[in-house]
Design a protein around this motif. Structure first.
Motif, PDB file in Angstrom:
ATOM      1  N   THR A 152       0.975  -1.272  -0.027  1.00  0.00           N
ATOM      2  CA  THR A 152       0.144   0.007   0.042  1.00  0.00           C
ATOM      3  C   THR A 152       0.861   1.325   0.149  1.00  0.00           C
ATOM      4  OG1 THR A 152      -0.112  -0.192   2.502  1.00  0.00           O
ATOM      5  CG2 THR A 152      -2.051  -1.199   1.054  1.00  0.00           C
ATOM      6  N   SER A 153       1.673   1.525   1.052  1.00  0.00           N
ATOM      7  CA  SER A 153       2.602   2.461   1.132  1.00  0.00           C
ATOM      8  C   SER A 153       4.026   2.170   0.733  1.00  0.00           C
ATOM      9  CB  SER A 153       2.445   3.111   2.564  1.00  0.00           C
ATOM     10  OG  SER A 153       1.521   2.813   3.180  1.00  0.00           O
TER      11      SER A 153
ATOM     12  N   ARG B 271      14.479   9.319  10.286  1.00  0.00           N
ATOM     13  CA  ARG B 271      15.490   8.653  11.176  1.00  0.00           C
ATOM     14  C   ARG B 271      14.881   7.345  11.401  1.00  0.00           C
ATOM     15  NH1 ARG B 271      19.374  10.574  15.224  1.00  0.00           N
ATOM     16  NH2 ARG B 271      19.968  12.820  14.395  1.00  0.00           N
ATOM     17  N   PRO B 272      15.583   6.173  11.522  1.00  0.00           N
ATOM     18  CA  PRO B 272      15.109   4.882  11.753  1.00  0.00           C
ATOM     19  C   PRO B 272      14.063   5.112  12.992  1.00  0.00           C
ATOM     20  CG  PRO B 272      17.465   4.703  11.731  1.00  0.00           C
ATOM     21  CD  PRO B 272      17.148   6.181  11.930  1.00  0.00           C
ATOM     22  N   MET B 273      12.750   4.207  12.724  1.00  0.00           N
ATOM     23  CA  MET B 273      11.913   4.013  13.714  1.00  0.00           C
ATOM     24  C   MET B 273      11.085   2.635  13.822  1.00  0.00           C
ATOM     25  SD  MET B 273       9.236   6.407  11.240  1.00  0.00           S
ATOM     26  CE  MET B 273      10.453   7.416  10.342  1.00  0.00           C
ATOM     27  N   ASN B 274      10.439   2.790  15.019  1.00  0.00           N
ATOM     28  CA  ASN B 274       9.789   1.493  15.090  1.00  0.00           C
ATOM     29  C   ASN B 274       8.411   1.423  14.532  1.00  0.00           C
ATOM     30  OD1 ASN B 274       7.864   2.500  16.829  1.00  0.00           O
ATOM     31  ND2 ASN B 274       8.539   2.163  18.688  1.00  0.00           N
ATOM     32  N   ILE B 275       7.767   0.152  14.405  1.00  0.00           N
ATOM     33  CA  ILE B 275       6.710  -0.228  13.416  1.00  0.00           C
ATOM     34  C   ILE B 275       5.422   0.770  13.866  1.00  0.00           C
ATOM     35  CG2 ILE B 275       5.586  -1.937  15.001  1.00  0.00           C
ATOM     36  CD1 ILE B 275       5.836  -1.809  11.165  1.00  0.00           C
ATOM     37  N   ASP B 276       5.318   1.407  15.216  1.00  0.00           N
ATOM     38  CA  ASP B 276       4.139   2.091  15.542  1.00  0.00           C
ATOM     39  C   ASP B 276       4.447   3.483  14.877  1.00  0.00           C
ATOM     40  OD1 ASP B 276       2.718  -0.053  16.719  1.00  0.00           O
ATOM     41  OD2 ASP B 276       3.948   0.481  18.813  1.00  0.00           O
TER      42      ASP B 276
ATOM     43  N   VAL C  75       3.781   7.196   8.103  1.00  0.00           N
ATOM     44  CA  VAL C  75       2.983   7.088   6.820  1.00  0.00           C
ATOM     45  C   VAL C  75       1.709   7.722   6.736  1.00  0.00           C
ATOM     46  CG1 VAL C  75       2.141   5.055   5.265  1.00  0.00           C
ATOM     47  CG2 VAL C  75       4.457   4.835   6.131  1.00  0.00           C
ATOM     48  N   ARG C  76       1.215   7.626   7.796  1.00  0.00           N
ATOM     49  CA  ARG C  76      -0.412   8.057   7.874  1.00  0.00           C
ATOM     50  C   ARG C  76      -0.389   9.813   7.587  1.00  0.00           C
ATOM     51  NH1 ARG C  76      -2.814   7.397  13.104  1.00  0.00           N
ATOM     52  NH2 ARG C  76      -2.797   4.951  12.296  1.00  0.00           N
ATOM     53  N   SER C  77       0.793  10.461   8.325  1.00  0.00           N
ATOM     54  CA  SER C  77       1.042  11.583   8.241  1.00  0.00           C
ATOM     55  C   SER C  77       1.457  12.059   6.774  1.00  0.00           C
ATOM     56  CB  SER C  77       1.952  12.353   9.049  1.00  0.00           C
ATOM     57  OG  SER C  77       3.260  11.805   9.121  1.00  0.00           O
TER      58      SER C  77
END
Ligand code: C2E
Ligand code: CA
Ligand code: CA
Length: 510
Positions: free
Chosen positions: A330-331, A483-488, A494-496
């Motif tokens: 999707t994204s 930056r690297p980020m966790n899944i949440d 992605v939503r923003s």
């Protein structure tokens, strides 16, 4: 067993013959010499006891001899006749007790043949055995009968020697040993070397076990430094080794219990700022140690055969998290996973990886494997075959840290790959060094013409972004954009992005 029966039968036969002869002749002699029946009876009894006593003594000596032989067989190495580890440590403790009493110093040397497997291959197993035997003979010949010499492992030997001078330079003994070894292998037309570890009592240890540990640590250090090296025990190094072992134990436990975690670093198109994919990076947040960087634990895992366990976790977890978050297809249309050189160059580990990938069907179509230049270059022809085969199975490949190796252009020409990632160091030097800019530009143009996508990695400033845009790079990954980020956080991110459709690459401040 059959070989033991013959001497046993002979001994029993001799016993029966001597016994029968003794009974027969001593009775006849007694009858001749003694006429008094009373005295004859007493002498008969004495004679009987004498017989029992003598045969008992004989039996005793025979048993002592046999049992000593058996004990020696167990404690001596059957191939070389040298001491085995158990007896060696016992004798070593005795020697150290004596040294302590007489205020003497003792040197312990551990010697390990470098690449003994190769010698076995060239000489055959029987030839390899002869080499070990010859080495043992040379050692026994060269050293004093009081020196302890042992075979500790297949191609590992130890020598304990009381030093006549406490200030004796023990390295000169190691050099001597090295020369002795070279002389032996020369007879076999080989150019083998050996590594030597040295420790000294009482300087490095309080007892035999500690001394052996010290010499073994020094040997490990010698092996790590290359071939044919000599190293003395070093307290500080040993503590580093202990710490490394503790870290390794914790890492093993963490992998076994699935306690690693993942972060994702998004990548964007330089043209329109759209999200193109993400790189999966593994994290170790250790409850006792805090955050341990992958730069520390990945090389440790590679050296200790744990890396495929980490990759298996990364693939499984990324499949679960990304598909669970509904981001795949999707994204996010491309997911890059790092594969270590050790895996890429091992048929067995690559087969295990493929099995693992096949068990992650949601992730599979979006996967891209990142390998380093050096991994692909160790056998370029084999890499071309492997990459061609795996690309036919739908996998994509990227060359990580591009530019850090020596034959980057040869790789571009030969390897069937989908992407290169220009190393952070190049991006860092882009502004100050026109030569670097020229290289990046040339590489990008060439990659473009070969239909290979170019990602600039480690982009931290707007000025760097402008430069990579100028050089023609297609994609960007770095702290400037995300930056690297966790899944949440990735989901949130992605939503923003969705609302703005892309990151605005032209309005970032430096
Ligand atoms: P790498 O594959 O080159 O990964 C990129 C590294 O650059 C990551 O560090 C990332 O956090 C960092 N980075 C990203 N953007 C920037 C930036 O703008 N500036 C700077 N200074 N750094 C940036 P990380 O996560 O610490 O990983 C370090 C290395 O550890 C990786 O280098 C990779 O070689 C290895 N590694 C990480 N995760 C894995 C994994 O899952 N498997 C294997 N085999 N290796 C991994
Ligand atoms: Ca990477
Ligand atoms: Ca990289």
């Amino acid at each position: 067993m059959k070989r033991a029966i013959r001497p046993a039968v002979l001994i029993a036969l001799a016993y029966v013959l001597i016994g029968a002869g003794w009974i027969l002749f001593s009775d006849m002699a007694l009858e001749h010499m003694v006429s008094d029946p009373q005295l004859a009876a007493t002498l008969q009894t004495i004679k009987g006891w004498l017989y029992v006593g003598l045969t008992g003594l004989l039996l005793f000596f025979l048993l002592v001899k046999a049992l000593t032989y058996i004990e020696q067989l167990n404690q001596r190495d059957s191939l070389t006749g040298l001491l085995r580890p158990y007896l060696f440590t016992r004798y070593l403790e005795d020697s150290l007790d004596a040294c302590q009493k007489n205020q003497q110093h003792l040197m312990l040397v551990c010697l390990d043949i470098d690449g003994f497997k190769e010698a076995n291959r060239l000489l055959g197993y029987a030839g390899g055995d002869t080499l070990l035997r010859q080495l043992a003979v040379a050692l026994k010949h060269h050293y004093h009968a009081d020196d302890l010499i042992a075979r500790l492992g297949t191609d590992q030997f130890a020598l304990a020697k009381v030093l006549t001078e406490p200030q004796d330079d023990i390295e000169s003994h190691a050099v001597e040993l090295n020369q002795l070894f070279s002389a032996v292998v020369r007879e076999f037309d080989l150019t083998l070397s050996c590594s030597v570890g040295l420790a000294k009592f009482p300087r490095d240890a309080r007892n035999g076990q500690e001394l052996l540990f010290a010499a073994q640590s020094a040997l490990k250090e010698a092996k790590r430094s290359g071939q044919g090296m000599i190293r003395q025990f070093n307290q500080a190094l040993s503590e580093t080794e202990r710490e490394r072992q503790a870290l390794l134990k914790d890492l093993r436990h963490t992998i076994d219990n699935d306690k690693l975690s993942l972060v994702y670093q998004p990548q964007f198109s330089v043209d329109d700022g759209g999200l193109t994919g993400c790189e999966v990076l593994v994290r170790w947040n250790c409850p006792q140690r805090g955050f341990v960087g992958p730069d520390v634990f990945i090389p440790l895992a590679e050296r200790n055969n744990l890396i495929s366990g980490i990759t298996a976790f990364v693939v499984r977890q990324a499949n679960k998290e990304l598909s669970g978050a509904g981001l795949l297809g999707t994204s996010i249309h491309r997911v890059s996973v790092n594969i270590s050189a050790q895996e890429f160059n091992s048929e067995k580990l690559m087969a295990a990886l493929m099995r693992m990938l096949n068990q992650s069907p949601q992730l599979y179509p979006y996967l891209q494997l990142e390998i380093t230049e050096t991994a692909a270059l160790s056998d370029l022809a084999a890499s071309v075959r492997l990459l061609t085969r795996l690309r036919e199975q739908g996998l994509k490949f990227s060359i990580d840290d591009f530019g850090t190796g020596y034959s980057s252009l040869a790789m571009l020409k030969n390897l069937p790959i989908d992407e290169i990632k220009i190393d952070k160091d190049f991006i860092h030097d882009l502004l100050d060094q026109p030569r670097v800019r020229a290289i990046v530009e040339a590489v990008t143009t060439m990659a473009h013409s070969l239909d290979i996508s170019v990602v600039a990695e480690g982009v931290e400033t707007q000025a760097q972004l402008e430069q990579i845009r100028f050089c023609g790079c297609h994609e960007v990954q770095g702290y400037l954009t995300a930056r690297p980020m966790n899944i949440d956080h990735l989901k949130e991110f992605v939503r923003s992005q969705w609302s703005t459709s892309a990151v605005n690459l032209s309005h970032h401040e430096t």
